[in-house]
Design an enzyme around this catalytic site. Structure first.
Site, mmCIF file in Angstrom:
data_model
loop_
_atom_site.group_PDB
_atom_site.id
_atom_site.type_symbol
_atom_site.label_atom_id
_atom_site.label_comp_id
_atom_site.label_asym_id
_atom_site.label_seq_id
_atom_site.Cartn_x
_atom_site.Cartn_y
_atom_site.Cartn_z
ATOM 1 N N ILE A 87 12.404 -12.580 8.946
ATOM 2 C CA ILE A 87 12.625 -11.189 8.567
ATOM 3 C C ILE A 87 13.005 -11.153 7.092
ATOM 4 O O ILE A 87 14.029 -11.710 6.692
ATOM 5 C CB ILE A 87 13.715 -10.542 9.454
ATOM 6 C CG1 ILE A 87 13.235 -10.554 10.920
ATOM 7 C CG2 ILE A 87 14.041 -9.133 8.977
ATOM 8 C CD1 ILE A 87 14.257 -10.073 11.918
ATOM 9 N N ASP A 88 12.158 -10.510 6.286
ATOM 10 C CA ASP A 88 12.401 -10.451 4.843
ATOM 11 C C ASP A 88 13.385 -9.339 4.505
ATOM 12 O O ASP A 88 13.913 -8.658 5.379
ATOM 13 C CB ASP A 88 11.082 -10.261 4.092
ATOM 14 C CG ASP A 88 10.371 -8.950 4.435
ATOM 15 O OD1 ASP A 88 10.970 -8.073 5.097
ATOM 16 O OD2 ASP A 88 9.209 -8.803 4.031
ATOM 17 N N SER A 89 13.640 -9.150 3.210
ATOM 18 C CA SER A 89 14.660 -8.181 2.790
ATOM 19 C C SER A 89 14.318 -6.761 3.229
ATOM 20 O O SER A 89 15.213 -5.996 3.617
ATOM 21 C CB SER A 89 14.872 -8.244 1.279
ATOM 22 O OG SER A 89 13.667 -8.016 0.597
ATOM 23 N N GLY A 140 12.632 -6.013 5.912
ATOM 24 C CA GLY A 140 12.901 -6.037 7.350
ATOM 25 C C GLY A 140 14.381 -5.929 7.656
ATOM 26 O O GLY A 140 14.774 -5.302 8.641
#
Length: 85
Positions: A33-35, A37
């Protein structure tokens, strides 16, 4: 559904994962999960629990809302929900 189950479901949805893939020890980074997300997860948590998360997306390490692991997120949400009652 418990706070834990709802938070795990939100995180799984954001990571396009099965809930069984979301462990309490996992970090959001571990789950891919990226920023963006992370921010979307916070918004989803706020909406689901009708709470306001004290979170600074630009400096998450300076926030009172601990996002270091799934377990810490669950604990922080439980505390915010308890403060409302």
């Amino acid at each position: 559904m418990s706070v834990k189950d709802k938070v795990v479901q939100i995180i799984a949805d954001q990571g396009l994962l099965d809930v069984t893939d979301v462990t309490l020890e996992a970090t959001l980074d571990d789950l891919g999960i990226d920023s963006l997300g992370v921010v979307e997860s916070i918004f989803a948590i706020e909406e689901e629990f009708d709470i306001e998360v004290p979170f600074n997306a630009n400096a998450p390490e300076q926030s009172d809302f601990d996002i270091s692991s799934v377990a810490s997120i669950i604990l922080a949400v439980e505390n915010l929900v308890a403060e409302q009652t």
